[in-house]
Structure formats: C-alpha cells, structure tokens
Enzyme design. Structure first.
Site, PDB file in Angstrom:
ATOM      1  N   ARG A   1      -3.464   6.969   1.997  1.00 51.07           N
ATOM      2  CA  ARG A   1      -4.032   8.000   2.532  1.00 51.07           C
ATOM      3  C   ARG A   1      -2.898   8.597   3.596  1.00 51.07           C
ATOM      4  NH1 ARG A   1      -9.006   5.039   4.819  1.00 51.07           N
ATOM      5  NH2 ARG A   1      -7.539   3.451   4.523  1.00 51.07           N
TER       6      ARG A   1
ATOM      7  N   TYR B   1     -15.327 -11.652   1.031  1.00 51.71           N
ATOM      8  CA  TYR B   1     -16.014 -10.343   0.713  1.00 51.71           C
ATOM      9  C   TYR B   1     -17.430 -10.494   0.287  1.00 51.71           C
ATOM     10  CZ  TYR B   1     -12.063  -7.465   2.145  1.00 51.71           C
ATOM     11  OH  TYR B   1     -11.199  -6.860   2.740  1.00 51.71           O
TER      12      TYR B   1
ATOM     13  N   ARG C   1      -7.664  12.565  -3.734  1.00 47.66           N
ATOM     14  CA  ARG C   1      -8.961  11.535  -3.411  1.00 47.66           C
ATOM     15  C   ARG C   1     -10.184  12.819  -2.997  1.00 47.66           C
ATOM     16  NH1 ARG C   1     -12.600   9.320  -2.367  1.00 47.66           N
ATOM     17  NH2 ARG C   1     -12.834   7.544  -0.864  1.00 47.66           N
TER      18      ARG C   1
ATOM     19  N   ARG D   1       0.871  -1.356   0.131  1.00 50.16           N
ATOM     20  CA  ARG D   1       0.064  -0.065   0.165  1.00 50.16           C
ATOM     21  C   ARG D   1       0.905   1.397   0.144  1.00 50.16           C
ATOM     22  NH1 ARG D   1      -5.606  -0.424   1.292  1.00 50.16           N
ATOM     23  NH2 ARG D   1      -6.101  -2.341   1.904  1.00 50.16           N
TER      24      ARG D   1
ATOM     25  N   ASP E   1      -7.653  -1.922  -6.866  1.00 50.21           N
ATOM     26  CA  ASP E   1      -8.195  -2.526  -5.450  1.00 50.21           C
ATOM     27  C   ASP E   1      -8.376  -3.928  -5.977  1.00 50.21           C
ATOM     28  OD1 ASP E   1      -8.838  -1.689  -2.525  1.00 50.21           O
ATOM     29  OD2 ASP E   1     -10.248  -3.105  -3.169  1.00 50.21           O
TER      30      ASP E   1
HETATM   31  O1  CP3 Z   1      -0.057   1.477  -3.378  1.00 51.70           O
HETATM   32  C1  CP3 Z   1      -0.948   0.651  -3.232  1.00 51.70           C
HETATM   33  O2  CP3 Z   1      -0.567  -0.633  -2.673  1.00 51.70           O
HETATM   34  C2  CP3 Z   1      -2.296   0.920  -3.471  1.00 51.70           C
HETATM   35  C3  CP3 Z   1      -3.028  -0.026  -4.320  1.00 51.70           C
HETATM   36  C4  CP3 Z   1      -3.959  -1.046  -3.228  1.00 51.70           C
HETATM   37  C5  CP3 Z   1      -5.379  -0.533  -2.830  1.00 51.70           C
HETATM   38  N1  CP3 Z   1      -5.610  -1.480  -2.061  1.00 51.70           N
HETATM   39  C6  CP3 Z   1      -5.820   0.783  -2.663  1.00 51.70           C
HETATM   40  C7  CP3 Z   1      -6.786   1.298  -1.743  1.00 51.70           C
HETATM   41  C8  CP3 Z   1      -3.940  -2.257  -2.945  1.00 51.70           C
HETATM   42  C9  CP3 Z   1      -2.592  -3.187  -3.295  1.00 51.70           C
HETATM   43  C10 CP3 Z   1      -4.919  -2.720  -2.282  1.00 51.70           C
HETATM   44  C11 CP3 Z   1      -5.183  -4.112  -1.858  1.00 51.70           C
HETATM   45  C12 CP3 Z   1      -6.261  -4.407  -1.122  1.00 51.70           C
HETATM   46  N2  CP3 Z   1      -7.660  -3.741  -1.003  1.00 51.70           N
HETATM   47  C13 CP3 Z   1      -6.422  -5.425  -0.165  1.00 51.70           C
HETATM   48  C14 CP3 Z   1      -5.094  -6.265   0.298  1.00 51.70           C
HETATM   49  C15 CP3 Z   1      -4.108  -5.800   0.992  1.00 51.70           C
HETATM   50  C16 CP3 Z   1      -4.253  -6.164   2.340  1.00 51.70           C
HETATM   51  O3  CP3 Z   1      -4.412  -5.032   3.152  1.00 51.70           O
HETATM   52  O4  CP3 Z   1      -4.605  -7.133   2.769  1.00 51.70           O
HETATM   53  C17 CP3 Z   1      -7.607  -5.457   0.547  1.00 51.70           C
HETATM   54  C18 CP3 Z   1      -7.893  -6.592   1.599  1.00 51.70           C
HETATM   55  C19 CP3 Z   1      -8.357  -4.380  -0.022  1.00 51.70           C
HETATM   56  C20 CP3 Z   1      -9.774  -4.386   0.066  1.00 51.70           C
HETATM   57  C21 CP3 Z   1      -9.965  -2.761   0.538  1.00 51.70           C
HETATM   58  N3  CP3 Z   1      -9.739  -1.926  -0.089  1.00 51.70           N
HETATM   59  C22 CP3 Z   1     -10.445  -2.285   2.133  1.00 51.70           C
HETATM   60  C23 CP3 Z   1     -10.770  -3.291   3.313  1.00 51.70           C
HETATM   61  C24 CP3 Z   1     -10.442  -0.884   2.053  1.00 51.70           C
HETATM   62  C25 CP3 Z   1     -10.792  -0.043   3.233  1.00 51.70           C
HETATM   63  C26 CP3 Z   1     -10.003  -0.073   4.101  1.00 51.70           C
HETATM   64  C27 CP3 Z   1      -8.844   0.852   3.988  1.00 51.70           C
HETATM   65  O5  CP3 Z   1      -7.609   0.292   3.775  1.00 51.70           O
HETATM   66  O6  CP3 Z   1      -9.023   2.087   3.478  1.00 51.70           O
HETATM   67  C28 CP3 Z   1     -10.023  -0.575   0.608  1.00 51.70           C
HETATM   68  C29 CP3 Z   1      -9.815   0.776   0.326  1.00 51.70           C
HETATM   69  C30 CP3 Z   1      -8.898   1.050  -0.538  1.00 51.70           C
HETATM   70  N4  CP3 Z   1      -8.012   0.493  -1.235  1.00 51.70           N
HETATM   71  C31 CP3 Z   1      -7.904   2.411  -0.122  1.00 51.70           C
HETATM   72  C32 CP3 Z   1      -7.000   2.403  -0.828  1.00 51.70           C
HETATM   73  C33 CP3 Z   1      -5.994   3.625  -1.135  1.00 51.70           C
HETATM   74  C34 CP3 Z   1      -8.587   3.706   0.627  1.00 51.70           C
HETATM   75  C35 CP3 Z   1      -9.658   4.145   0.183  1.00 51.70           C
HETATM   76  C36 CP3 Z   1      -9.844   5.551   0.436  1.00 51.70           C
HETATM   77  O7  CP3 Z   1      -8.791   6.470  -0.259  1.00 51.70           O
HETATM   78  O8  CP3 Z   1     -10.875   6.238   0.874  1.00 51.70           O
END
Ligand code: CP3
Length: 337
Positions: free
Chosen positions: A31, A151, A40, A27, A77
């Site tokens: 944020r 999910y 964002r 990640r 994502d």
């Molecule tokens: O640079 C990077 O790695 C970003 C790309 C990326 C995102 N999600 C962007 C994102 C990657 C590789 C992911 C993978 C992801 N998404 C996983 C696997 C990794 C892990 O942590 O186990 C999972 C389980 C998700 C599902 C997901 N997406 C959740 C649970 C959430 C909300 C919780 C959170 O971390 O914010 C997201 C949203 C998300 N995906 C955000 C980002 C930057 C935040 C959203 C926002 O800006 O409002």
C-alpha cells in the site's frame, strides 16, 4: 530458468564475492506504492485479488520497476493456507485479518487439509508467471506452523497472549496435532512453489515471539521438519519477530536469518550464517541527508561481506514515501562511497 542476477542467492550460500550488498525489502509490494493502490481499488476483497495470477504477477513486478532490488517475492499472503483449509478469512480495514471461525470460539474446530493443496493452485500459477518475467531470483514464502496456528486460534491478530499459552499447556495434544497437520501442508505448499520456480523460501514466524521457553517445542521443531524436507540447493530463510534468535542457534540447522528490528546483526555476522534484515522501516522517515548517511554506513560496513543481505526488520508500512526508499537504495546499491 535460472536467474541472471545471482548476488542474493550467492549471499544466502555465504558466497557473495562482489563488492556490493544484495537488497530486497520485507513487503516490498503493497500500500505504500500508488501503483499498488491503483490495482487494489478494483477489488473489495484482498483474497479475490490474490487469486488472480496475472494480478499477483503485476504486483510482484511493481517494486522491481522502481528500485534496484536483487530478489522478487511472490505477491500473496501467509493466510492462503488457512483460507484453503476452509477457514474463511476477511481483511477489515484498521483491524487486519478476521476469520469466520476460530479455535477460541470452538475448541473442537477441525482443520480441513483435504484438497487444500489443489485450492492453492493459484499461488503456483502466479509463481510460474512471475518467474518467466524476472531476471532476479524469486522468493517463495509461507507462514510457520506456529504463526498460522496463532491466527487460527484467535481468528484475528492475537491480543492477550495468555489465552494461547494456556491452550498449548492444557490441550497440548490438540495443539501438536494441528501443528503437525499444518506442517504437512506447508511442506507440500513450498515444494510446489519450488517446482513452479521459487529459488529460495522464507518462513515467516511472525508470532514466534509469543513463546518463551516453549519456542523450540511449539515452533522451531516444526520449522526444522520443514527445513529437513527441502532440497539442499534451496536456501531457507527464517524470520521470527520478537525473538533473539542467537539463543536458539543450537536448536536448528537453518543458516539464513531475517532479523527483526530489535536483534543485533553484529552478534551473527562472523558466524557461518547469512544475515538479512534488522533495518527499521521507520527510518525511512529520516531526512534525506540522514538516510544517505545511514546507507553509506551500511555499505561501508557490509560491502565486502559474503554473507549479508540488506533487508528490513519488519514490513514497510503504508505511511512510507517511495521517494525515500528510492533515495536510500540508490545510495546503498551504488559501488561508490
Ligand atoms: O511484497 C511483499 O512482501 C508482499 C507479499 C506479502 C503480503 N503479506 C501481502 C499483503 C507478504 C510476504 C505477506 C506476509 C504476511 N502476511 C505476514 C508475515 C510478515 C510480517 O509482517 O510479519 C503476515 C503476519 C501476514 C498476515 C497479514 N496479511 C496481515 C496481518 C494483513 C493485514 C495487515 C496489513 O499489513 O495490511 C495482511 C494483508 C496484506 N498482505 C496486505 C498486503 C499487501 C494489505 C492488504 C490490502 O491491500 O488491503
């Protein structure tokens, strides 16, 4: 176009012969970066934002501008696939992803694979654009079939794990049929990412840790099918949270693992495997002096390893200060000790 900086791909093939540890971060965009928040704030909906390839391109490049990273990861994502299967997903602040429908609400819920891959074209467009703008390898990624099923089952991040456990026992045929359908889509999804320029793929089995002895049957066997279908020159990295992977090495031919914070690198590093991960992102709250000591320790231990990549054991959270990451990575990426 192949990447100029190949140290990361070389490590994935256990062939890093430079006295330097390759680096990327789970990640690495998101944020904790003020420049991410700037972008964002223009979107109320996360999916509206990630469906714009030029925005994904910009968000992927942001951490590369700041830090000495040896790989990029496409900004998208793991929930793009459920979205493309008509399970509409919304992100609710403080709660995470919420699906309009779920298997828990409706046991006969049908997934819709029809045209799902066409609906994911924005990911492939973003991949092409990013690839033309970077000189490090690009990592494509997907959720594992099991993690996506979790999910789809709960319609949100899982709470009580006994619910899905009793589902896979009582309705194992239905569970396997969903997992098969997801596997086929994931195979196409990563093949398209590779065609568009991804040079390796990471599979996020973020909820693999919910399974105990059923892990091989309900998760790893499908991940193996995905691994078998990828061309040999595209390395595949498996990330599983909450599972000690050493117990399952016999059940897979996968050679690259992203360990979570609880696993132990020393148990793998002398094997014919590539290991990344394990660093706890909470450590970015340590003092500057402690962080520099940590970086020096990792550098001294792994700088001459052909099969080690520095990474985290879970994603960076919004409370981390980028200045701390900068300080730590400046030390870790330097040749001097
Ligand atoms: O640079 C990077 O790695 C970003 C790309 C990326 C995102 N999600 C962007 C994102 C990657 C590789 C992911 C993978 C992801 N998404 C996983 C696997 C990794 C892990 O942590 O186990 C999972 C389980 C998700 C599902 C997901 N997406 C959740 C649970 C959430 C909300 C919780 C959170 O971390 O914010 C997201 C949203 C998300 N995906 C955000 C980002 C930057 C935040 C959203 C926002 O800006 O409002």
């Amino acid at each position: 176009m192949t990447s100029q900086n190949k140290i990361f791909l070389e490590a994935l093939k256990r062939e890093n012969n430079q006295a330097r540890v390759p680096i990327w971060l789970l990640r690495q965009a998101g944020r904790y970066l003020p420049e991410y928040m700037e972008v964002r704030k223009n979107y109320s909906d996360f999916f509206e934002m990630i469906k714009k390839p030029e925005v994904c391109n910009e968000l992927t490049l942001q951490p590369l501008r700041r830090f000495p990273l040896d790989a990029a990861i496409t900004f998208t994502d793991i929930l793009t696939i459920p979205d493309a299967m008509n399970l509409s997903v919304e992100f609710i602040a403080g709660k995470g992803p919420v699906f309009e429908n779920s298997i828990l609400k409706d046991r006969s819920l049908r997934l819709s694979s029809k045209q799902a891959i066409q609906k994911l074209d924005y990911v492939f467009e973003a991949t092409k654009m990013i690839k033309s703008n970077i000189n490090v390898p690009l990592i494509g990624f997907t959720g594992s079939p099991w993690t996506l099923l979790v999910y789809m089952f709960y319609g949100q991040s899982p709470s009580d794990k006994s619910l899905i456990k009793s589902f896979i026992q009582s309705d194992s045929n239905i569970a396997h049929s969903h997992l098969k359908e997801l596997t086929v889509i994931i195979q196409e999804y990563i093949a398209e990412q590779v065609k568009a320029g991804a040079e390796c793929i990471q599979i996020f089995d973020s909820w693999g840790g919910m399974l105990e002895e059923e892990y091989s049957e309900f998760s790893l066997s499908y991940i193996n099918q995905i691994a078998e279908q990828l061309p040999n020159d595209i390395p595949l990295i498996l990330y599983t949270r909450g599972k000690i992977l050493a117990d399952f090495l016999e059940d897979t031919k996968i050679k690259c693992f992203n360990l979570d914070c609880a696993d132990v690198v020393d148990n793998y590093i002398d094997k014919d495997l590539t290991i990344q991960g394990n660093f706890d992102p909470k450590d970015f709250h340590l003092s500057d002096a402690e962080l520099i000591e940590k970086a020096k320790g990792i550098k001294a231990k792994f700088f001459n390893r052909a099969n080690y990549v520095f990474n985290l054991g879970s994603g960076i959270t919004p409370d981390i200060k980028p200045e701390k990451v900068d300080l730590f990575l400046a030390e870790l990426s330097g040749f001097s000790s």
